[in-house]
Design an enzyme around this catalytic site. Structure first.
Site, PDB file in Angstrom:
ATOM      1  CG  HIS A 370      -1.975  -1.001   1.261  1.00 44.52           C
ATOM      2  ND1 HIS A 370      -3.237  -0.820   0.757  1.00 44.52           N
ATOM      3  CD2 HIS A 370      -1.940  -2.256   1.745  1.00 44.52           C
ATOM      4  CE1 HIS A 370      -3.949  -1.919   0.944  1.00 44.52           C
ATOM      5  NE2 HIS A 370      -3.183  -2.815   1.535  1.00 44.52           N
ATOM      6  CE  LYS A 561      -6.270  14.067   0.296  1.00 44.57           C
ATOM      7  NZ  LYS A 561      -6.443  12.846  -0.482  1.00 44.57           N
ATOM      8  NE  ARG A 562      -3.240   9.988   9.999  1.00 43.80           N
ATOM      9  CZ  ARG A 562      -2.877   9.042  10.877  1.00 43.80           C
ATOM     10  NH1 ARG A 562      -3.663   7.996  11.096  1.00 43.80           N
ATOM     11  NH2 ARG A 562      -1.758   9.141  11.558  1.00 43.80           N
ATOM     12  CE  LYS A 567      -2.286  10.949   3.028  1.00 47.05           C
ATOM     13  NZ  LYS A 567      -2.963  10.058   2.069  1.00 47.05           N
ATOM     14  CB  THR A 669     -10.085   4.929  -1.052  1.00 50.83           C
ATOM     15  OG1 THR A 669      -9.558   5.243   0.240  1.00 50.83           O
ATOM     16  CG2 THR A 669      -9.422   3.677  -1.575  1.00 50.83           C
ATOM     17  CE  LYS A 673     -13.755   6.029   1.102  1.00 57.04           C
ATOM     18  NZ  LYS A 673     -12.832   6.016   2.254  1.00 57.04           N
TER      19      LYS A 673
HETATM   20  C1  26W Z   1       4.193   0.551   9.776  1.00 60.37           C
HETATM   21  C2  26W Z   1       3.591   1.877   9.709  1.00 60.37           C
HETATM   22  C3  26W Z   1       2.623   1.964   8.604  1.00 60.37           C
HETATM   23  C4  26W Z   1       1.277   1.798   8.859  1.00 60.37           C
HETATM   24  C5  26W Z   1       0.372   1.868   7.825  1.00 60.37           C
HETATM   25  C6  26W Z   1       3.064   2.198   7.330  1.00 60.37           C
HETATM   26  C7  26W Z   1       2.164   2.272   6.304  1.00 60.37           C
HETATM   27  C8  26W Z   1       0.820   2.104   6.550  1.00 60.37           C
HETATM   28  C9  26W Z   1      -0.174   2.103   5.428  1.00 60.37           C
HETATM   29  C10 26W Z   1       0.406   1.337   4.257  1.00 60.37           C
HETATM   30  C11 26W Z   1      -0.606   3.461   5.048  1.00 60.37           C
HETATM   31  C12 26W Z   1      -1.857   3.464   4.199  1.00 60.37           C
HETATM   32  O1  26W Z   1      -2.949   3.493   4.719  1.00 60.37           O
HETATM   33  N1  26W Z   1      -1.701   3.495   2.872  1.00 60.37           N
HETATM   34  C13 26W Z   1      -2.797   3.856   2.012  1.00 60.37           C
HETATM   35  O2  26W Z   1      -3.474   2.698   1.566  1.00 60.37           O
HETATM   36  C14 26W Z   1      -4.624   3.045   0.826  1.00 60.37           C
HETATM   37  C15 26W Z   1      -5.367   1.769   0.509  1.00 60.37           C
HETATM   38  O3  26W Z   1      -4.670   1.018  -0.417  1.00 60.37           O
HETATM   39  C16 26W Z   1      -4.252   3.842  -0.411  1.00 60.37           C
HETATM   40  O4  26W Z   1      -5.433   4.245  -1.057  1.00 60.37           O
HETATM   41  C17 26W Z   1      -3.438   5.067  -0.029  1.00 60.37           C
HETATM   42  O5  26W Z   1      -2.974   5.717  -1.179  1.00 60.37           O
HETATM   43  C18 26W Z   1      -2.272   4.651   0.837  1.00 60.37           C
HETATM   44  O6  26W Z   1      -1.577   5.786   1.322  1.00 60.37           O
END
Ligand code: 26W
Length: 829
Positions: A370, A561-562, A567, A669, A673
């Site tokens: 992701h 968003k975050r 971003k 995503t 929406k």
């Molecule tokens: C280990 C720390 C950590 C925790 C969560 C690193 C990375 C993440 C996730 C991968 C972050 C995340 O939510 N990524 C998002 O995933 C969505 C679903 O696929 C995408 O639409 C977003 O672009 C992406 O940033």
């Protein structure tokens, strides 16, 4: 709560099939017997609990039936393993999916029950950070709707994503104690309990047949207890299970100290082991190598695998059948310790030989990536694994050894390749690269949008793409139309259904039937009126929550968003300050009034993102109170962005800001929406924006800025932000104002570091390079907004073009291209 007394009295009749008890009577029964109140004393929360129990009853029989159906079919099952499930509220979703919503509305109206008030009592289940967690929740909805034999496996965090308050402009985090009043949706399963081992040491021995075996002994054990939540599919035909694990101290552990007479120590240790499922890590920015997080990962992976194999073994004796009966999907690398864990189970506990075990493992697992951001790719120090999971480390070494042998065989002499591709990073204090482990241990790896997958193949995983051609595939993300259109936006959902029927709810492609209404004046008028009504509702919420009066006729410009530098909320803010300066320089000019809405949380340790929140709020403070500006521009920061807030904001948006630096947002995503709810997108050629453009047409989306190739070129040539600073007078003015304290007169240097990072600091995300084009693009948007019919036409074409982005389509692709599973539907009754 009860405006007038409820018309039904609780009835002491014996239990009947819940489907045959009128909703109203069932509700009255629950208020009396489950909550212990009557309609004179019931608070809104009591009504919520009574409603939830009534709704849960509706799901339970169908849930049991679904589970029996899967058993009888001996169907291949999908296990979706995820550290995060960002579910949000459940009441309306369950009522709608089970088909009891209208009945419930009617009943509430008759009984004088304020449904809105009761609904608002439900906490937002925020067991996730953002995109990845919400995607998992949309997938559960789609898998249940499609009748796929699937289970979500994760952690029942006692504290979910923190609550964000904005105090004096700053983000302040407060714990999210979402279980405080109890969770009416879950079924605790105290009998579904598995031990999970940590630490300890290894004992090697030789079996009678002469093979080397391993015992993992002297471990510290924690118990995992299951909590089940029913997940209803739309139409109520299938109800699947989400099983979340909570940590409980093990009895043996307590006994040791009890027997020594050390009661206090025993209870202390109990608390410590129960800490494992205490709190969600609220950080998706950096993969900090925290021991507790690794332990959370192994905790839920170990319990889930024991549970899956228990189910498998009930009907199958031969592990060779496992890949035909089970697909395990790893939602990012977070559960990827499952790969060595399944090896351990097969080798050490079931005595399979390595090759046979490895074949089973690799045919069972698949992994979704992701993010490309290097700082978010997980690695664990070898030393931490050695201490915490010593046998897993051994197995990882062996996996790596055999893998590198294969690589060496195909690429003799290429030692650089071996270093790059190895599961062990030898350069940074010896760390395990979890993504490499996940790729080697899976039969399929996927990215979440075309461009993201392409970049995986060309950049971070290029060596793997060459070594395993065809292993990395794309499956573009999607969202569930049930929650994100049907529930969130009843006005628009109703209008659509009126014109094309309600088939779109499960077949989102049918939205293309709206194309022919795009130029229909009557439809345009209705479409705009729905949007207007949604904007007025949001304006009311904003006034109630924040005391800010916004103009519902203004263009609602939304970025939710975050909070992350990539971003580029800052770029959006630069546009705000540019508008502010233009209005002040020329107050009389006829302009399109704008309300710029931000919402989103920053990781608690991400100081720069938190400073940007403060900056947005400081700018808002000056802009919103400037009499020269008046109604022409307002800036709003809506605190505590969560699933519930998203569903309030999205239907009211005119413009969707998707402005990440090209190549940084895997998919997005929120972009889907917002477009589905009739917002136009201003965006870069990044993530799923590109596929949205392909679907809605280039003329109906506002694309600006550098693309990935140009980003690569400009950075390789040596990007100099000062050229842009000096090259654009308006940009320079914006940066100088922020940097010198125009918006922070109480502390003029407060935002100096933000500006310095964009100039002297090199501007990693190329805000300055994209500024001019962004502003020009915003001007085109203003011009279009002056023409409501043309705006409506484009917005309608956006809604009509969103069929592809249903998570039903996404899940069908996973089912066909990765899992090899089929729907097990209920015969029509
Ligand atoms: C280990 C720390 C950590 C925790 C969560 C690193 C990375 C993440 C996730 C991968 C972050 C995340 O939510 N990524 C998002 O995933 C969505 C679903 O696929 C995408 O639409 C977003 O672009 C992406 O940033």
């Amino acid at each position: 709560m009860a405006k007038k007394p409820a018309t039904t009295e609780p009835s002491p009749q014996p239990a009947k099939s819940t489907d045959s008890v009128p909703f109203c009577q069932a509700l009255a029964n629950h208020l009396t017997y489950s909550v212990g109140k009557d309609h004179y004393t019931a608070t809104p929360r009591d009504w919520f609990f009574a409603l939830a129990h009534t709704t849960r009853d509706q799901m339970t029989a169908r849930w049991m039936e679904t589970m029996r159906r899967y058993y009888e079919a001996d169907a291949k099952r999908i296990y979706y393993m995820s550290m995060e499930f960002l579910i949000g509220r459940t009441l309306t979703n369950s009522l709608m999916n089970m088909g009891h919503y209208d009945e419930c509305l009617k009943m509430a109206a008759e009984a004088g029950l304020d449904l809105e008030q009761a609904r608002a009592m439900e906490p937002d289940a925020a067991l996730g950070n953002g995109g990845l967690g919400r995607l998992a929740a949309c997938f559960l909805d789609s898998m249940a709707t499609l009748g796929l034999p699937s289970y979500g496996y994760g952690i029942r965090y006692e504290y979910g994503m923190f609550n964000q308050r904005i105090e004096n402009g700053w983000q302040v985090e407060h714990p999210d104690s979402w279980l405080r009043y109890g969770n009416p949706w879950e079924f605790p399963r105290p009998e579904v309990l598995y031990p999970v081992k940590f630490y300890g040491r290894l004992v090697e021995y030789t079996s009678e047949a002469g093979s080397l075996r391993h015992h993992w002994v002297d471990t510290e054990d924690v118990m995992a207890m299951a909590y089940d939540t029913p997940i209803p599919g739309y139409g109520g035909k299938s109800v699947n299970n989400m099983r979340l694990w909570a940590a409980k101290s093990s009895r043996d552990f307590d006994l040791k100290y009890f027997n020594e007479g050390n009661y206090i120590k025993a209870v202390e240790d109990k608390n410590e082991s129960e800490n494992l499922s205490k709190v969600l890590y609220p950080d998706d920015t950096t993969a900090m190598g925290r021991e507790l997080r690794l332990k959370q990962q192994y905790f839920f992976v170990s319990a889930s695998l024991q549970d899956m194999l228990y189910r498998f073994n009930k009907f199958h004796k031969n592990f060779d059948e496992l890949p035909d009966k089970v697909a395990m999907q790893l939602n990012d690398t977070h559960p990827s310790i499952a790969i060595p864990e399944l090896m351990r189970i097969l080798l050490d506990l079931n005595h399979l030989d390595w090759d046979r075990a490895w074949d089973i493992v690799t045919r069972t697992f698949s992994y979704t990536n992701h993010t490309l951001m290097p700082e978010a790719l997980e690695t664990w120090p070898v030393s931490l694994l050695e201490k915490t999971l010593p046998r897993h480390l051994q197995i990882i070494y062996e996996i790596n050894h055999l893998f590198l042998n294969d690589v060496r065989h195909q690429n003799p002499g290429d030692t650089e390749l071996l270093k790059r591709i190895s599961i062990i990073d030898e350069d940074n204090g010896r760390r395990i690269r979890m993504a490499h482990l996940a790729i080697v241990g899976s039969h399929q790896v996927n990215g979440v949008a075309q461009i993201h997958t392409e970049l995986m193949r060309q950049t971070i995983f290029a060596d793997f793409d060459r070594f395993y051609p065809g292993k990395i595939i794309n499956i573009t993300n999607g969202i569930t139309p049930r929650r994100w259109l049907n529930q969130a936006n009843p006005g628009l959902a109703g209008l659509i259904t009126e014109h094309i029927g309600d088939g779109w709810i499960t077949h989102l492609d049918q939205l293309s039937k709206l194309n022919k209404f795009a130029t229909d004046k009557a439809f345009q008028g209705k479409f705009l009126r729905v949007k207007q009504a949604n904007k007025e509702s949001l304006a009311k919420v904003i006034e109630e929550k924040l005391g800010i009066k916004i103009n519902p006729a203004s263009l609602f410009d939304v970025q939710i968003k975050r909070m992350h530098e990539y971003k580029r909320q800052l770029l959006n803010l630069f546009h705000v300050v540019t508008l502010y300066n233009r209005i002040r320089a020329n107050p009389g000019e006829n302009r399109v009034p704008r309300t710029v809405i931000f919402s989103g949380k920053a990781a608690p340790g991400y100081a720069r993102a938190k400073l940007i929140i403060k900056l947005i709020n400081d700018v808002a403070d000056i802009v919103n109170h400037d009499p020269v500006i008046g109604d022409q521009l307002k800036v709003v920061y809506i605190p505590n962005y969560d699933v519930t807030t998203a569903a309030e904001i999205i239907p009211a948006a005119d413009l969707s800001e998707q402005i990440s630096t090209a190549g940084t947002e895997a998919s997005g995503t929120g972009n889907m929406k917002l477009a589905l709810n009739g917002a136009l997108t201003i965006g870069t050629l990044d993530g799923a924006n590109i596929e949205i453009r392909d679907e809605v047409g280039t003329d109906n989306i506002f694309i600006f800025g550098l693309n990935t190739a140009e980003v690569a070129e400009i950075t390789s040539k040596g990007y100099n932000p000062w050229d842009y600073y000096h090259g654009n007078q308006e940009l320079r003015q914006v940066l100088d104002m922020i940097g010198s304290g125009y918006f922070s007169p109480d502390e003029p240097e407060r935002f100096r570091p933000v500006i310095d990072s964009l100039t002297a600091g090199g501007d990693q995300y190329l805000l300055l390079a994209d500024y001019t084009d962004y502003i020009a693009c915003q001007e085109k948007i203003d011009a279009l907004y002056r023409n409501p019919a043309e705006w409506a036409r484009k917005a309608i074409l956006n809604v009509a073009g969103m069929g592809k982005f249903s998570s039903d389509r996404t899940i069908r692709e996973y089912a066909e291209n990765i899992w090899g599973v089929k729907s097990v539907l209920r015969p029509e009754v």
